[in-house]
Design an enzyme around this catalytic site. Structure first.
Site, mmCIF file in Angstrom:
data_model
loop_
_atom_site.group_PDB
_atom_site.id
_atom_site.type_symbol
_atom_site.label_atom_id
_atom_site.label_comp_id
_atom_site.label_asym_id
_atom_site.label_seq_id
_atom_site.Cartn_x
_atom_site.Cartn_y
_atom_site.Cartn_z
ATOM 1 N N HIS A 69 -11.802 -42.637 -65.796
ATOM 2 C CA HIS A 69 -10.402 -42.250 -65.953
ATOM 3 C C HIS A 69 -10.197 -41.258 -67.097
ATOM 4 O O HIS A 69 -9.064 -41.051 -67.537
ATOM 5 C CB HIS A 69 -9.530 -43.489 -66.197
ATOM 6 C CG HIS A 69 -9.427 -44.385 -65.007
ATOM 7 N ND1 HIS A 69 -9.281 -45.752 -65.110
ATOM 8 C CD2 HIS A 69 -9.453 -44.112 -63.674
ATOM 9 C CE1 HIS A 69 -9.224 -46.285 -63.895
ATOM 10 N NE2 HIS A 69 -9.330 -45.302 -63.014
ATOM 11 N N HIS A 148 -20.896 -46.623 -68.507
ATOM 12 C CA HIS A 148 -19.697 -46.959 -67.745
ATOM 13 C C HIS A 148 -20.063 -46.949 -66.262
ATOM 14 O O HIS A 148 -20.186 -45.893 -65.642
ATOM 15 C CB HIS A 148 -18.612 -45.927 -68.051
ATOM 16 C CG HIS A 148 -17.233 -46.372 -67.703
ATOM 17 N ND1 HIS A 148 -16.500 -47.217 -68.507
ATOM 18 C CD2 HIS A 148 -16.441 -46.101 -66.632
ATOM 19 C CE1 HIS A 148 -15.317 -47.436 -67.956
ATOM 20 N NE2 HIS A 148 -15.269 -46.767 -66.814
#
Length: 255
Positions: A69, A148
């Site tokens: 994001h 991530h």
């Protein structure tokens, strides 16, 4: 011996506010020297903005890492001009920002690398090749990797691949803390996922009802941040600053 505090994905205003209430006590309790925070969901409605990034930095984050994001808020792209806010290393050339940052502590320094997985995620550059290339340029043995990624198998594989090469590999993204902290190859601290900082009674930080309705009925819903008591997930990594060797890794859950 030095201690690094890693804070799992901070979710929304409630997560930021709760972190502001507890971060100083946590740092004092664990005698923390360095703090790294994943802030990719720190803005209201997810993503990261200049406002939420500045708040995390004011709370003592030495470096902020992100994830899938990182570019959610197009009006905040300029935050990646800063050396202490990272986006994943394996995004294509030409993207704003960089995937590695350094914390200068005087007689030693720490490199923080932000990396993203590709299993069930965006088709970015191969994270293994990206790590091989960046490690050739790092001039400190103290290296933290925020990986991530969605798939636990990808995180485990990366942990073993980097065993002995970096100080620690800490997974983020799933918002669910795992209980598999260990030291690989007697050198590299590892945790599949650090968890999240935000509303505990939630679906990854989202209010329960809309999250359930989305999965149950498959129709569009508007996700909202859960308004329930928060907790902080993360890990404390103790390391020898001369060799970069992790000597202890401890999960934390603070309510």
């Amino acid at each position: 011996m030095k201690k690094l505090l890693f804070i799992g994905d901070v979710v929304g205003k409630n997560g930021c506010d709760f972190l502001s209430e507890r971060i100083y006590d946590i740092k004092k309790k664990h005698e923390i020297d360095i703090t790294v925070v994943n802030g990719e969901n720190s803005a209201q409605g997810n993503g990261i903005t200049k406002f939420s990034a500045d708040m995390l930095l004011r709370l003592g984050a030495d470096i902020i890492t992100t994830g899938n994001h990182c570019f959610k808020r197009r009006d905040s792209m300029d935050i990646y001009n800063r050396d202490n806010i990272l986006r994943p290393l394996n995004f294509p050339d030409g993207c704003p920002g960089k995937g590695i940052g350094y914390i200068d502590c005087g007689y030693y320094k720490v490199a923080v690398i932000n990396l993203m997985g590709t299993v069930y995620m965006e088709a970015l550059d191969n994270p293994y090749g990206a790590m091989d290339r960046i490690l050739e340029t790092v001039n400190t043995p103290n290296i933290l990797v925020d990986f991530h990624a969605e798939a636990t198998a990808e995180k485990k594989a990366m942990g073993y691949y980097l065993a002995g090469k970096v100080t620690a590999v800490i997974g983020t993204h799933t918002h669910v803390q795992t209980a598999d902290e260990t030291i690989l190859n007697e050198h590299t601290g590892y945790l599949t996922d650090a968890g999240m900082t935000g509303p505990e009674e939630s679906v990854l930080g989202v209010a329960v009802r809309p999250a359930v309705d989305k999965q149950r009925f498959k129709y569009p819903v508007r996700f909202t941040e859960a308004q329930t008591p928060c907790f902080i997930n993360g890990a404390v990594i103790s390391f020898d600053e001369k060799s970069g060797k992790c000597t202890k890794i401890e999960r934390i859950i603070d309510r």
